[in-house]
Design a protein around this motif. Structure first.
Motif: not given
Length: 236
Positions: A30-42
């Motif tokens: 949805l945001l056009g970013i990597s899954r690792n970036t999502v995990r780091a933000a969470i």
């Protein structure tokens, strides 16, 4: 996605994941970013921020040579070091680095720490604990009324202390008797800094602040000039 994740995206990732239970894979798409970036933000409890990497000093490359010279000649002036290493930049940054490194290579100052033999000396001081002490009948003693007599031996740095009623000579001597009794030995010299009940430093000599016993000499107790260095100040 290049660069640092924006605060808005970080907040949106956490909202989607926590409030709407959106999977990591869907948030990344949805945001056009990597899954690792999502995990780091969470996993992060604080929003991301950009931290600039500190720029290296121009003197960093010359530091190994500076250390080599100081190791051989600890007192070498910065101007001479500059000539030896072929320094062609500003002198201020070089002098600052030399000033920072020089203490590592200087020999210890023999006057910075006094040494004593066993049984030679013990230094006494008064300490006033930052506390108030109830003494009954609604009365409270302030810190200035709570003198603690301390004694540290010069050789072993053995430290002891006792609370005494006042700074009068009779209470000081009673406190010393208790400290020396617990020590189990008598130092050759007891030193107390600038305590009027014991003596004062005047005209380059000690004037006793208490009457000497007739027929006896009181040379074992010395009043030291205020600020003089003894075992309690030279530091354990």
């Amino acid at each position: 996605m290049k660069g640092v994740l924006s605060v808005e995206d970080w907040a949106e990732i956490r909202r989607l994941h926590r409030a709407e239970q959106v999977p990591v894979k869907a948030i990344a798409r949805l945001l056009g970013i990597s899954r690792n970036t999502v995990r780091a933000a969470i996993a992060s409890d604080a929003p991301p921020k950009y931290v600039r990497k500190p720029a290296g000093s121009v003197v960093n490359a010359a530091e190994p040579r500076i250390r080599e010279l100081l190791r051989a000649y600890p007192a070498m002036p910065a101007t001479v070091i500059a000539e030896r290493i072929g320094w062609d930049r500003g002198m201020t940054v070089l002098k600052d680095r030399v000033r920072e490194l020089r203490p590592v290579y200087l020999p210890p100052d023999p006057a910075s720490r006094t040494s004593y033999v066993a049984g030679e000396i013990a230094q006494c001081d008064l300490w006033f604990p930052p506390a108030e002490l109830p003494v009954g009948f609604g009365q409270v003693r302030r810190p200035a009324q709570l003198p603690v007599l301390t004694m540290v031996t010069g050789y072993s740095r053995w430290l002891s202390a006792v609370l005494i009623p006042s700074r009068k000579a009779e209470d000081l001597f009673a406190g010393w008797w208790q400290l020396i009794s617990s020590l189990g030995a008598v130092p050759r010299v007891l030193v107390l800094d600038g305590e009027g009940a014991i003596g004062r430093w005047r005209g380059g000599r000690t004037e006793p602040g208490f009457p000497r016993h007739p027929g006896r000499q009181g040379g074992g107790l010395q009043a030291r000039r205020p600020g003089g260095q003894g075992p309690g100040r030279a530091g354990a």
